[in-house]
Design an enzyme around this catalytic site. Structure first.
Site, short mmCIF file in Angstrom:
data_model
loop_
_atom_site.label_atom_id
_atom_site.label_comp_id
_atom_site.label_asym_id
_atom_site.label_seq_id
_atom_site.Cartn_x
_atom_site.Cartn_y
_atom_site.Cartn_z
N ILE A 187 37.85 43.44 41.88
CA ILE A 187 36.94 42.44 41.31
C ILE A 187 36.83 41.25 42.27
CG2 ILE A 187 36.45 40.95 39.30
CD1 ILE A 187 36.56 43.92 38.50
N ASN A 214 49.40 33.41 40.54
CA ASN A 214 49.00 34.69 41.10
C ASN A 214 49.18 34.65 42.61
OD1 ASN A 214 47.75 37.06 41.84
ND2 ASN A 214 45.86 36.65 40.72
N CYS A 252 47.32 39.02 44.34
CA CYS A 252 46.07 39.74 44.19
C CYS A 252 45.75 40.50 45.46
CB CYS A 252 44.91 38.79 43.87
SG CYS A 252 43.36 39.71 43.72
N LYS A 273 53.79 35.71 39.30
CA LYS A 273 53.38 37.11 39.17
C LYS A 273 53.57 37.82 40.50
CE LYS A 273 49.92 40.16 37.24
NZ LYS A 273 48.78 40.25 36.33
N THR A 307 48.89 44.78 40.47
CA THR A 307 48.42 46.15 40.78
C THR A 307 48.99 46.66 42.10
OG1 THR A 307 46.48 45.20 41.80
CG2 THR A 307 46.26 45.91 39.52
N THR A 361 45.30 47.08 31.38
CA THR A 361 44.17 48.01 31.41
C THR A 361 43.86 48.62 30.04
OG1 THR A 361 44.74 48.48 33.69
CG2 THR A 361 43.32 50.08 32.61
#
Lengths: 308, 262
Positions: free
Chosen positions: A74, A130, A133, A168, A196, A269
């Site tokens: 994204i 974060n 990513c 994270k 992820t 998810t």
């Protein structure tokens, strides 16, 4: 045992009514899901990442379904900090659940500015930083793989922001314990594990990558065993609570994380697949505790029985 | 928008590889608008993981129907569903066709299973408003043509093109549409609505623009959540990215940056 088991959980200063959150990037800013489920029932909402300025995100295609998983790139599309505060936070504040704002930046100063600004706002219960990513070129993942960088970032964030800080972490490292320890030493209050897994898919007909960004982050049941393993490893290496996430589709999956050492879990998810998943997980955990005669959730955390 | 467990009423093959499924879902049927879709979980399993979006094809009382082509794992599983089985549905979703009262004529262009939302639109519009509808229906061959009789049954004019020439005009539906446009038959107060493969939509959009006619297209894109949260199904619009699931699936063709479409 009579009555419902006690599902309240304390993650340091952050107290949740139950240990089930929704993971950043899979729940937007709650608006869409509020039409489908009662947000007040959630332990907490981890918002889609917020950056200092609006971010357009990556070119399409941004999603590819893979066996038991979802590959996404994204690229942190979001309306930016000011719009977030004005429009999204004001909406989220209305609910009786903990609001954890996921923040992302391209450089250290971005994180500091966002953290400073959000610490002055009502209705923010914690920040999730974060640093993992995989889908943005600058920052993101590059922050998340170097223990020294993480230590300094967390230390400076603690200086400017009194909110509980959740780091994270990315699974895309050789030894996640090193990264986790650096975050703890810097002053992190809580860890989120995992973001992820860096991955890729190729269209053999066109010989092109299936994602516009070429590579992306893998989520869903496919990564669950990786995430459980990392929670187990990190829980033995640090003394701060862990929020476990990665492919949780049902209560049993969440319980795997908890028994391995997570004090709370986040559904990611699965929100796309069945928006009721977090509520089902909350119910399922309660039922499990009752069936097993365990009177508090906390005693289940890290209860893994290992023959050594 | 609702999430419901819906009972399969029937699941019938209409042509080779294409099925119509009837689903009992009163809440969705009541509020569905033409152009909207349902996001459907083909099975309560981890594989295939994601839901699948389908345009609503018909609505009758407490039932909706979808028209689908078997193209992959999800639709293959769907094609094996039998009457009485339950399917988890989210819907109705997205923005449908917004047609204002000045429109007197609908010009519809459908390729393959792209007829689905246009049929729903016609069934609501032609009957209720007694206005003119012209339908351009395209398929590979006579055998693969969908809904010709159904459209005629609604009192619409139907123009057919098949790629092999086995019925109607020989060639692409967009070629037949171009020919019709060039013969000057597009009257004012007409609205063009198209659904089908992307190359077809691109042509219809560009032809409409040249004729200064408003054109709506219904787009397809792989989706995550289907409700606007994940921002996975975006396309490039004139002013930034647009979500097919929430800002669409029906768009004014002018709002789309066609240079960015694959």
């Amino acid at each position: 045992m009579n009555g419902l088991p006690d599902l309240r959980v304390k993650l340091g200063k952050l107290e949740l009514k139950n240990p089930v959150l929704v993971a950043s990037g899979t729940f937007g800013y709650g608006e869409e899901y509020a039409e489908l489920i009662d947000l007040n029932k959630l332990g907490g909402i981890m918002t889609k990442a917020v950056t200092l300025r609006p971010k357009e995100g990556n070119p399409p295609p941004r999603l590819v379904e893979v066996p038991c998983g979802l590959l996404n790139a994204i690229g942190l599309e979001n309306p930016g900090l000011e719009v977030f505060i004005r429009e999204k936070l004001s909406f989220l504040r209305k609910f009786d659940t903990k609001i954890i704002v996921n923040i992302a930046g391209e450089k250290e100063d971005d994180y500091l500015q966002i953290a400073k600004r959000l610490s002055k706002e009502n209705g923010v219960d914690a920040l999730e930083v974060n640093i993992s990513c995989p889908n943005v070129k600058e920052g993101g993942l590059s922050f998340g793989t170097d223990p020294k960088v993480i230590y300094l970032l967390v230390k400076r964030l603690k200086e400017v922001c009194g909110l509980p800080l959740i780091l994270k972490l990315t699974p895309n490292v050789t030894d996640i314990k090193e990264v986790a320890k650096a975050a703890e030493e810097g002053g992190a209050d809580i860890l989120s594990l995992v973001n992820t897994v860096l991955a890729m898919a190729v269209d053999v007909d066109t010989q092109r990558p299936k994602l516009g960004n070429i590579v992306g982050g893998l989520s869903g049941p496919a990564i669950r065993p990786i995430a459980v393993r990392m929670v187990w490893e990190v829980s033995g290496a640090v003394n701060i609570p862990i929020i476990g996430m990665g492919g949780i589709m049902k209560a049993e999956d969440a319980l795997e994380f908890v028994i391995a050492g997570a004090s709370a879990v986040a559904v990611g998810t699965a929100n796309f697949v069945d928006p009721r998943t977090p509520l089902k997980v909350i119910e399922g955990i309660g039922r499990y505790l009752k069936d097993k005669g365990i009177d508090s959730f906390a005693s289940l955390v890290g209860s893994l029985k290992v023959q050594r | 928008m609702r999430q419901v467990k819906s009972e399969v009423l029937f699941n019938r093959k209409v042509i080779s590889g294409c099925f119509v499924m009837g689903l009992y879902c009163p809440e969705i049927a009541r509020s569905a608008e033409p152009g909207q879709f349902v996001h459907l979980r083909v099975e309560d399993r981890e594989e295939p993981l994601l839901r699948r979006p389908f345009s609503i094809y018909r609505v009758e009382n407490e039932k909706i129907e979808i028209l689908y082509k078997v193209v992959g794992r999800g639709t293959k599983i769907l094609s094996r569903k039998r009457r009485g089985e339950k399917i988890d549905l989210l819907g109705p979703l997205g923005k449908g066709f917004k047609i204002d009262s000045t429109v007197k004529r609908l010009i519809l262009v459908a390729g393959g299973v792209g007829v689905a939302p246009l049929y729903f639109l016609t069934s609501r519009w032609a009957i209720a408003k007694m206005r003119e509808v012209i339908v351009f229906l395209g398929a590979e061959s006579k055998e693969r043509l969908l809904c010709e009789e159904e459209f005629k049954g609604l009192g619409t004019k139907v123009k057919v093109a098949t790629e092999n020439g086995s019925r109607g005009f020989k060639g692409l539906i967009s070629d037949l549409f171009a020919k019709w446009l060039s013969s000057g038959q597009l009257l004012s107060e007409s609205l063009i609505c198209a659904c089908g493969p992307l190359p077809m939509l691109r042509k219809i959009a560009s032809l409409s623009k040249r004729s200064k006619a408003v054109c709506y297209v219904s787009l397809e894109q792989r989706m995550g959540c289907g409700i606007g949260a994940c921002r996975g199904c975006i396309i490039r619009g004139k002013n930034g990215y647009l979500r097919v699931c929430k800002d669409g699936p029906v768009f004014n063709a002018q709002d789309i940056d066609w240079n960015w479409m694959p």
